[in-house]
Design a protein around this motif. Structure first.
Motif, PDB file in Angstrom:
ATOM      1  N   THR A 113       8.174  -2.049 -23.052  1.00 60.91           N
ATOM      2  CA  THR A 113       9.792  -3.361 -22.685  1.00 60.91           C
ATOM      3  C   THR A 113      10.605  -2.397 -23.389  1.00 60.91           C
ATOM      4  N   CYS A 130      13.700  -5.294 -24.617  1.00 64.68           N
ATOM      5  CA  CYS A 130      14.073  -6.369 -24.180  1.00 64.68           C
ATOM      6  C   CYS A 130      15.343  -7.600 -24.926  1.00 64.68           C
ATOM      7  N   TRP A 151      17.675 -10.486 -26.473  1.00 61.40           N
ATOM      8  CA  TRP A 151      17.935 -11.611 -26.314  1.00 61.40           C
ATOM      9  C   TRP A 151      19.752 -11.906 -25.969  1.00 61.40           C
ATOM     10  N   LEU A 210      16.034 -14.672 -22.903  1.00 61.81           N
ATOM     11  CA  LEU A 210      15.566 -13.502 -22.847  1.00 61.81           C
ATOM     12  C   LEU A 210      15.686 -13.027 -22.036  1.00 61.81           C
ATOM     13  N   CYS A 229      13.949  -8.894 -20.090  1.00 60.30           N
ATOM     14  CA  CYS A 229      13.209  -8.842 -20.335  1.00 60.30           C
ATOM     15  C   CYS A 229      12.991  -7.210 -19.219  1.00 60.30           C
ATOM     16  N   PHE A 236       6.025 -14.563 -22.500  1.00 60.30           N
ATOM     17  CA  PHE A 236       6.878 -15.259 -22.928  1.00 60.30           C
ATOM     18  C   PHE A 236       7.364 -16.771 -23.533  1.00 60.30           C
ATOM     19  N   ILE A 242      12.965 -16.910 -19.594  1.00 54.80           N
ATOM     20  CA  ILE A 242      13.379 -16.176 -19.159  1.00 54.80           C
ATOM     21  C   ILE A 242      13.245 -15.279 -17.777  1.00 54.80           C
ATOM     22  N   VAL A 252      12.879 -11.353 -16.356  1.00 58.26           N
ATOM     23  CA  VAL A 252      12.008 -10.151 -16.186  1.00 58.26           C
ATOM     24  C   VAL A 252      11.803  -9.413 -15.322  1.00 58.26           C
ATOM     25  N   ALA A 294       2.457  -9.987 -21.194  1.00 62.85           N
ATOM     26  CA  ALA A 294       3.332  -9.001 -22.497  1.00 62.85           C
ATOM     27  C   ALA A 294       3.205  -7.520 -22.906  1.00 62.85           C
ATOM     28  N   GLY A 334       5.214  -6.180 -26.164  1.00 57.58           N
ATOM     29  CA  GLY A 334       6.220  -6.737 -25.385  1.00 57.58           C
ATOM     30  C   GLY A 334       6.727  -8.007 -26.554  1.00 57.58           C
ATOM     31  N   CYS A 363       8.150  -6.023 -29.490  1.00 58.92           N
ATOM     32  CA  CYS A 363       9.554  -5.934 -28.734  1.00 58.92           C
ATOM     33  C   CYS A 363      10.545  -6.658 -28.718  1.00 58.92           C
ATOM     34  N   ALA A 364       9.972  -8.074 -28.536  1.00 62.31           N
ATOM     35  CA  ALA A 364      11.136  -9.328 -27.815  1.00 62.31           C
ATOM     36  C   ALA A 364      11.328 -10.264 -29.591  1.00 62.31           C
TER      37      ALA A 364
END
Lengths: 221, 710
Positions: B180, B182, B184, B190, B192, B206, B217, B219, B234, B238, B241-242
């Protein structure tokens, strides 16, 4: 271990990978250094896993830090500041924003990063950015746009020669180069031109169709 | 509410239509999760255990933390934890460049107590094998089931065969790896970009992880580079990564490399069957007595058996074998290609023992009427009467070094949809039309048929419809697994298009002062029936709409989809009896998919299934090293996949199902029968009876030698 992306060894140990060798070589030449010759054996002794897995090769000192590269890409001169070890592929993608070439195997076996350099296809993951200077590089972005596709790109779309599309830029580059060298290929010649590219969705038969159709159209038939 | 029109009434649907994202993909402009580059982007990299099994003693990240360019280091494992396969995750880093991230991961010092591991299935089954699962044994409790009286059936059988058939573990090798990008937006929002088959399942993972409302979130998966069943949720990569993005306070991209892709995020489990099978003199399969095992590494494994045929009596016992390798995940018809290879091979051998045409035996025991018609049609197309009457012996085989033969196999699958999908079709007063649904297009052509459905309803060209897919900010769409996407999505799109059309017609009728049932939308025009000449271009008619235009909402409707698709395949192969090399000459694949929306993308998927089946038949085999516990061929040259030079001639047919009322997905079924059809063709060509896939030249030579010994 070998799941590392780049140097597949401890930085303090002798260099081992093919690319590491090339990278060192390039750095050495750029620095006018002489290649070292010592080869150190690394024994495989279970149960502690062998690391590195590849036999060691010797290289000379490396250039370190950042270097400025000037690249001729799609008819424009672009500059980027990269490490000497940075591949042409990573430079195109991460520094120049040209993300059409894909990093799929990162070791010259899948063709997803194919670009044309001075009229010949190369795997851009197998060439360092510093070595690409002075070459005329064409990426998939340089062939056409969604609004004005090259005849081959248009044929790929018409014949559904793509599914997920991730390998597609690489195939487009290989086949563009084929048609430049051979405007009237046989199906076998198309297959041979694609032999350095891997598709996982399974678009091969339609790629062959598309290339033959584009060739015909480009010949004016 | 209206059903699907018949093919002859359609102007758009059912016609071969190039995919709408084609131009972006062929010009390199399509942006995958891999390609997205928000400003200030850092590159992530995972730290993995290099041992087949090990206990963590200590982890020292200080050198990595100090490294210039490193934005964040996160460790998820702790001293004392047991790592169960080479490649298991311990944490990761985010750094300014790909290379620095790699350096930083390498600078993390982990000390391990190396434990014994086992990475081969047969070895893992032995009583003294290193324990893989802690307290639990390496083999699961047998799943046993039986029907009828197998003993009596074997006693009265006209023919009985006995054999062990198996196929290897394979790795998906999606070209875009798992991962992913990501970012914020603030502490609780978030964004993604995910390489996933399920944007909503990623979103929900997430939301759970961060205890945030799902709406926080976002995506996005506008295009994605292959998943084949391995990309839902995720995932470790994933979430890491976040977390890295949060800690570094910068967007992070974390995509696996090729080796990680092959060792850590799924594989197709192996399958082995020890089977006895009986038939009576009429060719009815009367008994199957089977013991099955397979390994999905640290995860369970299983295949449906005895698969598709009617069998008089069965006695089945099935176990999973656990070993120190990455866990299996769904891969295109999970379990079915394996089941097909095991069963269709045994059925072929039974027919030969019985002295019966293997196709005749299949048709006799096949419960599907639709497939019976496919068997007939496929046999005609491939020229089944050309086959060698005896294995390795006939005109097609010839007397030379290269021998040709024919074989076949069959598939079953669901392919229906499920509820929940929410589609919006918006017609604006400038005449533009948008179709919006959150579902992702994983390369199967979803985006294209969404536009086709709307174009058909509104009497427009496909190019007049703008599509907006692959975002959780839009209406719900299903995860693309089990071939459910089309059956779940297309009905909601059609209902949304109908609703938008109704709203448009109502507004236009009021403006024109005619009844709504007098208005037709054809060929880009709004036409008033019965009053010749009274027509306005669609665009102009839309000016009757208010500033907000009109919106049609559509939900899933079960009546527009159907479940249960049938397929058969025939393969013609050439066996080089000197080298053992098998070349597939031609594959005839007939695939039913209910009402077919786009035959062009449909048959592309059939080709793709066949090609992955060729890989399973001839090449693909994950090799594990017992010395190191690692996968030996975690790359794209030693893990051989089908390439351009191995392509046969394709005859892929979107089989018209005369009774179809609904749409079905067919991503999975075309991969099922190919390996079996090739195996049976090799036998017909050369007399080499292969019991294991992949059928490598060495195995073919062994089988030829065994055949000569008799």
């Amino acid at each position: 271990m070998s799941m590392d992306d780049r140097d597949q060894h401890d930085p303090n140990e002798p260099d081992v990978s093919r690319r590491q060798f090339l990278r060192g070589l390039s750095g050495s030449l750029a620095a006018s250094a002489v290649l070292a010759t010592g080869v150190e054996a690394v024994p495989l002794s279970p149960p502690s896993p062998p690391e590195p897995l590849e036999p060691p090769l010797a290289v000379g000192p490396r250039i370190k830090g950042q270097v400025k590269v000037r690249l001729n890409v799609n008819g424009q001169v672009k500059t980027a500041t990269v490490e000497p070890r940075t591949t042409l592929l990573n430079t195109l993608r991460d520094d120049l924003g040209l993300t059409g070439a894909k990093r799929i195997c990162d070791r010259g076996s899948c063709g997803g990063c194919t670009v044309i350099a001075d009229g010949e296809t190369i795997y851009s993951c197998m060439m360092l950015a510093v070595d690409a200077q002075g070459k005329k590089i064409t990426t998939v972005e340089g062939l056409g746009t969604p609004e004005a596709m090259s005849p081959l790109q248009a044929a790929f779309v018409d014949h559904d020669a793509l599914m997920c599309g991730f390998c597609t830029p690489g195939f487009v580059m290989s086949c563009t180069s084929l048609l430049k060298h051979n405007p009237d290929p046989t199906e076998t010649e198309v297959k041979e031109a694609c032999a350095g590219n891997i598709c996982r969705c399974g678009t091969y038969p339609r790629i062959f169709e598309a290339v033959l159709a584009a060739a015909k159209r480009m010949r004016g038939e | 509410m209206a059903g699907w029109k018949s093919p002859s009434e359609n102007t758009v649907l059912g016609k071969p239509t190039p995919r709408l994202d084609g131009p972006a993909k062929v010009t390199g402009r399509a942006k995958y999760a891999y390609d997205v580059q928000p400003a200030g982007l850092l590159q992530g990299k995972i730290l993995r255990c290099p041992h087949g099994s090990a206990q963590i003693i200590s982890i020292d990240t200080s050198a990595a933390e100090r490294m210039p360019g490193v934005g964040a280091v996160i460790i998820t494992a702790k001293p004392g934890d047991i790592m169960r396969f080479a490649g298991q995750e311990l944490g990761g880093v985010a750094a300014k460049s790909f290379d620095i991230a790699q350096d930083a991961v390498r600078a993390i010092k982990v000390s391990y107590k190396v434990l014994p591991h086992v990475v081969h299935e047969e070895a893992a089954m032995k009583p003294d094998a290193p324990n893989v699962r802690g307290a639990d044994p390496n083999t699961s409790t047998p799943n046993t089931r039986s029907t009828g009286d197998t003993d009596a059936a074997f006693q009265s059988a006209a023919a009985v065969i006995e054999g062990t058939y198996s196929c290897a573990v394979r790795t998906h090798n999606s070209l875009e790896t798992h991962g992913t990008t990501c970012k914020w937006e603030d502490d609780t929002h978030l964004t993604c970009w995910a390489s996933t088959q399920g944007v909503f399942s990623v979103r929900d993972d997430f939301a759970r992880e961060y205890k945030l409302p799902p709406a926080n979130i976002h995506v996005i998966t506008e295009v994605m580079g292959g998943g084949f069943g391995s990309k839902f949720g995720a995932g470790y990569e994933g979430i890491l990564c976040a977390n890295l993005a949060k800690k570094a306070n910068a967007p992070v991209k974390l995509m696996l490399n090729r080796e990680e892709e092959q060792i850590a995020v799924g594989n197709a489990p192996s399958a082995t069957v020890e089977v006895r099978m009986a038939a009576d003199g009429d060719g009815n399969i009367t008994a199957v007595d089977a013991k099955l095992h397979g390994t999905g590494g640290i995860s369970g494994a299983g295949v449906p058996f005895p698969y598709i045929y009617k069998v008089g009596s069965t006695k089945i016992s099935q176990i999973s074998v656990f070993m120190n390798s990455g866990g299996q995940r769904a891969w295109r018809a999970p379990g079915h290609p394996q089941a097909s290879f095991l069963m269709e091979s045994a059925v072929e051998d039974l027919a030969i023992k019985l002295g019966m045409d293997p196709l005749e035996l299949r048709m006799k025991n096949d419960p599907s009427k639709l497939r019976i018609s496919q068997w007939r049609e496929g046999a005609r197309i491939v020229g089944w009467d050309r086959r060698n009457a005896k294995p390795g012996n006939g005109k097609l085989a010839g007397n030379g070094r290269y021998k040709r033969g024919l074989g076949c196999g069959a598939a079953t699958w669901g392919g229906g949809g499920g509820g929940g999908s929410q589609c919006k079709v918006i017609i604006s007063n400038d005449g533009s039309v948008d179709v919006e649904i959150g579902v992702q297009d994983i390369g199967t052509g979803t985006r294209t048929y969404c536009a086709m459905i709307v174009a058909e309803e509104l009497g427009l060209a496909v190019s007049a419809i703008k599509t907006n897919l692959g975002k959780t900010s839009l209406g719900y769409g299903v995860g693309s697994g089990g071939s459910v996407t089309t059956g779940s999505t297309a009905p909601a799109v059609k209902r949304a298009a109908e609703a938008a059309k109704e709203a448009l017609v109502s507004a236009v009728a009021a403006k024109m002062g005619v009844d709504t049932d007098q208005i037709e939308l054809i060929d880009g025009k709004v036409i008033v029936k019965g009053e010749s000449g009274k027509q306005v271009p669609f665009k102009k008619a839309c000016s009757a709409l208010g500033p907000g235009g009109v919106t049609g909402d559509g939900k899933w409707d079960a009546s527009l989809q159907q479940n249960g698709v049938a397929g058969v395949q025939f393969a013609e192969v050439q066996v080089d009896t000197l080298t053992g090399l098998v070349k597939v000459i031609k594959v005839v694949a007939l695939q039913d998919g209910g009402v077919i929306l786009n035959p062009l993308t449909f048959t592309s998927q059939v080709n793709g299934g066949v090609i992955q089946g060729i890989g399973m038949a001839l090449f693909e085999d994950r090799k594990m090293c017992q010395l190191t516990g690692r996968m030996l061929n975690a790359n794209m040259e030693d893990y051989k996949m089908p390439g351009s030079m191995e392509m046969p001639e394709f005859v892929s047919i979107a089989f018209e199902n005369p009774t179809a009322k609904g749409v079905s997905g067919i991503g999975e079924p075309p991969v099922i029968p190919t390996a079996a059809a090739i195996r049976n063709a090799v036998l017909n060509a050369s007399g080499a009876a292969l019991y294991h896939a992949p059928m490598t030249p060495g195995r073919v030579l062994d089988a030829l030698a065994a055949g000569r010994k008799g």
